[in-house]
Write a protein that holds these residues in place. Structure first.
Motif, short mmCIF file in Angstrom:
data_model
loop_
_atom_site.label_atom_id
_atom_site.label_comp_id
_atom_site.label_asym_id
_atom_site.label_seq_id
_atom_site.Cartn_x
_atom_site.Cartn_y
_atom_site.Cartn_z
N VAL A 138 -66.06 70.81 44.24
CA VAL A 138 -64.63 71.08 44.23
C VAL A 138 -64.01 71.36 42.70
CG1 VAL A 138 -63.84 70.12 46.28
CG2 VAL A 138 -63.57 68.65 44.17
N THR A 139 -62.95 71.90 42.61
CA THR A 139 -62.44 71.96 41.06
C THR A 139 -62.06 70.59 40.58
OG1 THR A 139 -60.10 72.30 41.94
CG2 THR A 139 -61.45 74.36 41.50
N LYS A 140 -61.99 70.69 39.21
CA LYS A 140 -61.79 69.35 38.57
C LYS A 140 -60.36 68.67 39.00
CE LYS A 140 -63.25 66.11 35.79
NZ LYS A 140 -64.47 65.42 36.07
N ASP A 141 -60.59 67.41 39.71
CA ASP A 141 -59.18 66.67 39.75
C ASP A 141 -58.66 67.14 41.13
OD1 ASP A 141 -59.70 64.92 37.74
OD2 ASP A 141 -58.65 66.16 36.43
N SER A 142 -59.37 67.96 41.97
CA SER A 142 -58.80 68.65 43.17
C SER A 142 -58.40 67.50 44.22
CB SER A 142 -59.86 69.45 43.79
OG SER A 142 -59.36 69.88 45.18
N PRO A 143 -57.29 67.41 44.77
CA PRO A 143 -56.92 66.43 45.95
C PRO A 143 -57.79 66.43 47.03
CG PRO A 143 -55.49 68.21 45.63
CD PRO A 143 -56.22 68.35 44.53
N LEU A 144 -58.73 67.54 46.95
CA LEU A 144 -59.50 67.86 48.11
C LEU A 144 -60.92 66.75 48.10
CD1 LEU A 144 -60.12 69.42 50.92
CD2 LEU A 144 -61.16 71.05 49.45
N GLY A 145 -61.35 66.54 46.87
CA GLY A 145 -62.29 65.74 46.56
C GLY A 145 -62.25 64.28 47.22
N PRO A 146 -61.14 63.41 47.03
CA PRO A 146 -61.31 62.31 47.72
C PRO A 146 -61.25 62.16 49.15
CG PRO A 146 -59.65 62.48 45.72
CD PRO A 146 -60.20 63.77 46.01
N VAL A 147 -60.60 63.41 49.71
CA VAL A 147 -60.59 63.52 51.21
C VAL A 147 -61.90 63.77 51.93
CG1 VAL A 147 -59.51 64.84 53.12
CG2 VAL A 147 -58.12 64.58 51.18
N LEU B 140 -54.71 65.77 53.17
CA LEU B 140 -55.05 67.14 52.74
C LEU B 140 -53.93 67.86 51.88
CD1 LEU B 140 -56.90 68.53 56.15
CD2 LEU B 140 -57.94 68.38 53.78
N PRO B 141 -54.26 68.52 51.18
CA PRO B 141 -53.31 69.58 50.46
C PRO B 141 -52.43 70.14 51.57
CG PRO B 141 -55.51 69.93 49.19
CD PRO B 141 -55.47 69.02 50.80
N GLU B 142 -51.17 70.41 51.18
CA GLU B 142 -50.21 70.85 52.06
C GLU B 142 -50.70 72.31 52.54
OE1 GLU B 142 -47.72 69.55 53.94
OE2 GLU B 142 -48.12 67.88 52.66
N ASP B 143 -50.90 73.23 51.56
CA ASP B 143 -51.54 74.70 51.90
C ASP B 143 -52.84 74.53 52.82
OD1 ASP B 143 -53.14 73.50 49.84
OD2 ASP B 143 -53.77 75.71 49.36
N VAL B 144 -53.59 73.62 52.95
CA VAL B 144 -54.61 73.46 53.68
C VAL B 144 -54.19 73.15 55.07
CG1 VAL B 144 -56.67 72.20 54.48
CG2 VAL B 144 -56.35 72.91 52.10
N LYS B 145 -52.99 72.20 55.22
CA LYS B 145 -52.55 71.69 56.54
C LYS B 145 -51.91 72.91 57.01
CE LYS B 145 -50.74 67.73 54.71
NZ LYS B 145 -50.03 66.64 54.67
N SER B 146 -51.27 73.83 56.28
CA SER B 146 -50.48 74.73 56.93
C SER B 146 -51.44 75.94 57.33
CB SER B 146 -49.61 75.47 55.83
OG SER B 146 -48.56 74.57 55.47
#
Length: 285
Positions: A238-247, A31-37
């Motif tokens: 999700v937004t384009k190329d968001s790291p959240l998509g693959p998760v 997950l992106p760091e801000d989401v984990k936080s």
């Protein structure tokens, strides 16, 4: 934001409890760091889209998408909250601005939309008509829509298809097709029940729900026809190329693998909309 009052919707076809998921540390680590936080994600919807999203007047959400987000949140060890906006355009702009991290949808995946967004496809859908009982206008396919008043949800793929058909009717010298665009599904279906429109052109799964709740006033038509679409995939956005998509994809794949996805889809009568292999941006057109 004011919302139109939604009609009462049918209950899930099964009351079987969906099993709670065990947190997956490997998925959470991606997950992106801000989401984990924050331990939080916000999923945005554009109002009731049963049986996927059923939003009450208290903004509580149930349905297949709610069950999916609950299970995904458990896998990722985060709380997923739901926010409601008016219409698909507001949904997509809210994701683009970063106000919301994603929409579980499902939202139609098309190549044109992939320019700004990625779609994590978990549904296959079909587009049909809901008409008054007896189908007084004789609408059995898209070609029969000339001369009719067709309700549609604004900003969606069905609106583009029905507007193109309206232009075709005019070019062919046929009676005018009147397109009525509404911001949500309940208002669209109400236009047919109140006879302000002759049909509502939309996804088969929610239209099946509306027909079930119409006390015999409505029926489906155009089933089994292409109606302007080829393979139609729908998914989370999700937004384009968001790291959240693959998760999200990995989480959905885990739910497919452990049988939870099938349980959720069957619970809500969506067996015919299950997708064999979830994926990102599966649409080719």
């Amino acid at each position: 934001m004011a919302m139109s009052q939604a009609p009462a919707f049918a209950q899930a076809t099964s009351n079987a409890a969906i099993p709670e998921q065990k947190a997956n540390d490997a998925l959470r680590a991606k997950l992106p760091e801000d989401v984990k936080s924050s331990n939080k994600l916000i999923s945005v919807n554009s109002g009731s889209f049963p049986p996927y999203e059923i939003v009450t007047d208290t903004r509580t959400m149930t349905g297949a998408s709610a069950d999916m987000t609950d299970a995904i949140g458990q896998l990722l060890g985060v709380k997923i909250e739901h926010a409601t906006v008016s219409g698909l355009s507001a949904l997509l702009s809210g994701i683009k601005s970063g106000r919301y991290q994603f929409s579980m949808g499902p939202v139609g995946d098309f190549k044109s939309r992939q320019e700004a967004n990625d779609f994590v496809d978990w549904v296959q859908e079909y587009v049909v008509f809901a008409v008054q009982k007896g189908n007084p206008k004789g609408i059995k396919s898209l070609d029969d829509a000339c001369g009719a008043r067709i309700a549609v949800q604004s900003g969606g793929s069905a609106e583009k298809v029905i507007k193109a058909q309206a232009e075709k009717c005019e070019a062919d010298g046929k009676p005018k097709l009147e397109v009525q665009s509404y911001t949500d599904q309940p208002t669209s279906i109400l236009s047919v029940r109140s006879k302000r429109a002759d049909a509502f052109f939309s996804s088969q799964a929610p239209l099946t729900y509306f027909v079930q709740q119409s006390n015999g006033e409505l029926e489906l038509t155009g089933v089994g026809q292409k109606n302007g679409f080829d393979d139609l995939f729908q998914g989370a956005v999700v937004t384009k190329d968001s790291p959240l998509g693959p998760v999200l994809l990995a989480a959905i794949q885990e739910l497919v693998k452990n049988g939870t996805y099938a349980q959720i889809m069957k619970k809500w009568g969506l067996e015919n909309n299950m997708i064999a292999e979830p994926g990102i941006n599966k649409a080719q057109k």
